[in-house]
Design a protein around this motif. Structure first.
Motif, mmCIF file in Angstrom:
data_model
loop_
_atom_site.group_PDB
_atom_site.id
_atom_site.type_symbol
_atom_site.label_atom_id
_atom_site.label_comp_id
_atom_site.label_asym_id
_atom_site.label_seq_id
_atom_site.Cartn_x
_atom_site.Cartn_y
_atom_site.Cartn_z
ATOM 1 N N LYS A 1 -19.947 14.074 0.305
ATOM 2 C CA LYS A 1 -21.264 14.076 0.952
ATOM 3 C C LYS A 1 -21.168 14.642 2.366
ATOM 4 N N THR B 1 -22.650 18.854 3.290
ATOM 5 C CA THR B 1 -23.885 18.876 4.075
ATOM 6 C C THR B 1 -23.635 19.617 5.390
ATOM 7 N N GLU C 1 -28.790 8.785 3.466
ATOM 8 C CA GLU C 1 -29.118 8.342 2.104
ATOM 9 C C GLU C 1 -30.559 7.848 2.030
ATOM 10 N N THR D 1 -27.512 6.572 -5.548
ATOM 11 C CA THR D 1 -26.182 6.055 -5.233
ATOM 12 C C THR D 1 -25.995 4.652 -5.774
#
Length: 266
Positions: A10, A14, A89, A98
Motif C-alpha cells: 500500500k 501510492t 484507508e 481491508t
C-alpha cells in the motif's frame, strides 16, 4: 507476514512516499548545509545565557549530529506516513475491504505498526548512507577526519534509527485514534512543530514557580524524548526515552484499536 507485506504494498504503490521524498530531499540538503556551518573552534566551549552556563556539544557529538542530518524533517515525514497508513484507508473507503478480507482488526493495526517501523528504519538507513558519504568528505576538510572510529558517533547514528522507528509507530497510533485524514494530519503537525514551542514556553513559566527540577518534564514529551534517545539529555537515559516514545505509540494504538473494534468503519 502476509499482512505486513500488504501494508508495504500500500505504501509502495501510492504517491505518498515519493511526494515525501521530493519534499524531503531539498530540506535534507539544507540540514546538511546547516550542519556544515558548525565551527570546530566552538566544540566544548561554554557561554553564559541568562545567568546559566551553556556548554556547546563536543566534537564527537557535533560529528554525530552531522551524520544524522535531516533528522528533524525526516522524523516528521515518517510520523506523517504512519498517520496516513490508517487514515488513507478511511479517506478512500478501502478500510471496509481491508477488514472484510481480514476481520481481525487488531492484527491489521499490528501489521500497519510493523510496516511503518520498517519504513522508518529504511528511511533512516538511506539518509544515513548519504550522510556518511557526504560527511566523510566534508569532515575530513574541516574537522580533521571522518571520526568513524569513535563509538560515540556510531551510538548517535544507531539511536537515530530507533527514533525513526518509534515516531513511525506513534504516527500509526495517532492515525488509528483519529480517523479523519485532515484532522490526524493537522494533529501530527501540531504535536511535532507547535508542541515543542508551547511546551518550552510552559516549562519556562513552570521553572519560575517550581524550580530547575521541572525541566525534566520536557524529557517525557515526544520531542524531548527524541532528543534524549539520541543523546541530547543528561537527565534521562536513552533506553528510558525510547520507552517513553514507544509508550506514546502503544497508548494511541491501543485506544484507537479499541474504538475500531467497536465501531462501524463505514
Amino acid at each position: 507476514m502476509n499482512l505486513v507485506r500488504s501494508e508495504l504494498a500500500k505504501i509502495r504503490t501510492t504517491n505518498v512516499w515519493w511526494i515525501l521524498i521530493l519534499i524531503g530531499v531539498p530540506l535534507w540538503a539544507a540540514a546538511i548545509w546547516s550542519a556544515w556551518l558548525a565551527d570546530p573552534a566552538d566544540a566544548g566551549t561554554t557561554t553564559e545565557v541568562l545567568g546559566e552556563t551553556i556548554t556547546a556539544p563536543s566534537t564527537p557529538e557535533i560529528v554525530a549530529n552531522f551524520y544524522t542530518s535531516g533528522q528533524y524533517i525526516g522524523l516528521f515525514f515518517v510520523f506523517l506516513l504512519g498517520v496516513l497508513l490508517m487514515t488513507n484507508e478511511v479517506q478512500h473507503n478501502t478500510a471496509t475491504a481491508t477488514f472484510l478480507f481480514t476481520p481481525r482488526r487488531t492484527a491489521v493495526v499490528a501489521a500497519k505498526i510493523a510496516a511503518a517501523a520498517l519504513v522508518g528504519v529504511l528511511w533512516w538507513a538511506a539518509g544515513t548512507v548519504v550522510n556518511i558519504a557526504v560527511g566523510a568528505v566534508f569532515l575530513a576538510d574541516r574537522w580533521g577526519g571522518a571520526h568513524l572510529d569513535d563509538p560515540t558517533v556510531w551510538a548517535g547514528i544507531a539511536l537515530n534509527g530507533v527514533a525513526f522507528a518509534l515516531w513511525a509507530v506513534f504516527g500509526v497510533g495517532l492515525g488509528v485514534l483519529i480517523r479523519s485524514q485532515i484532522g490526524a494530519s493537522l494533529a501530527a503537525a501540531a504535536i511535532y512543530f507547535i508542541g515543542p514551542l508551547a511546551a518550552t514556553f510552559g516549562l519556562f513559566l513552570l521553572v519560575k514557580v517550581a524550580g530547575e527540577g521541572a525541566k525534566t518534564i520536557m524529557d517525557f514529551l515526544p520531542y524531548g524524548a527524541t532528543a534524549a534517545v539520541t543523546g541530547g539529555s543528561d537527565s534521562m537515559p536513552y533506553w528510558l526515552a525510547a520507552l517513553v516514545l514507544l509508550g506514546y505509540g502503544a497508548v494511541t494504538s491501543l485506544l484507537g484499536t479499541t474504538l475500531i473494534r467497536r465501531r462501524d468503519i463505514a
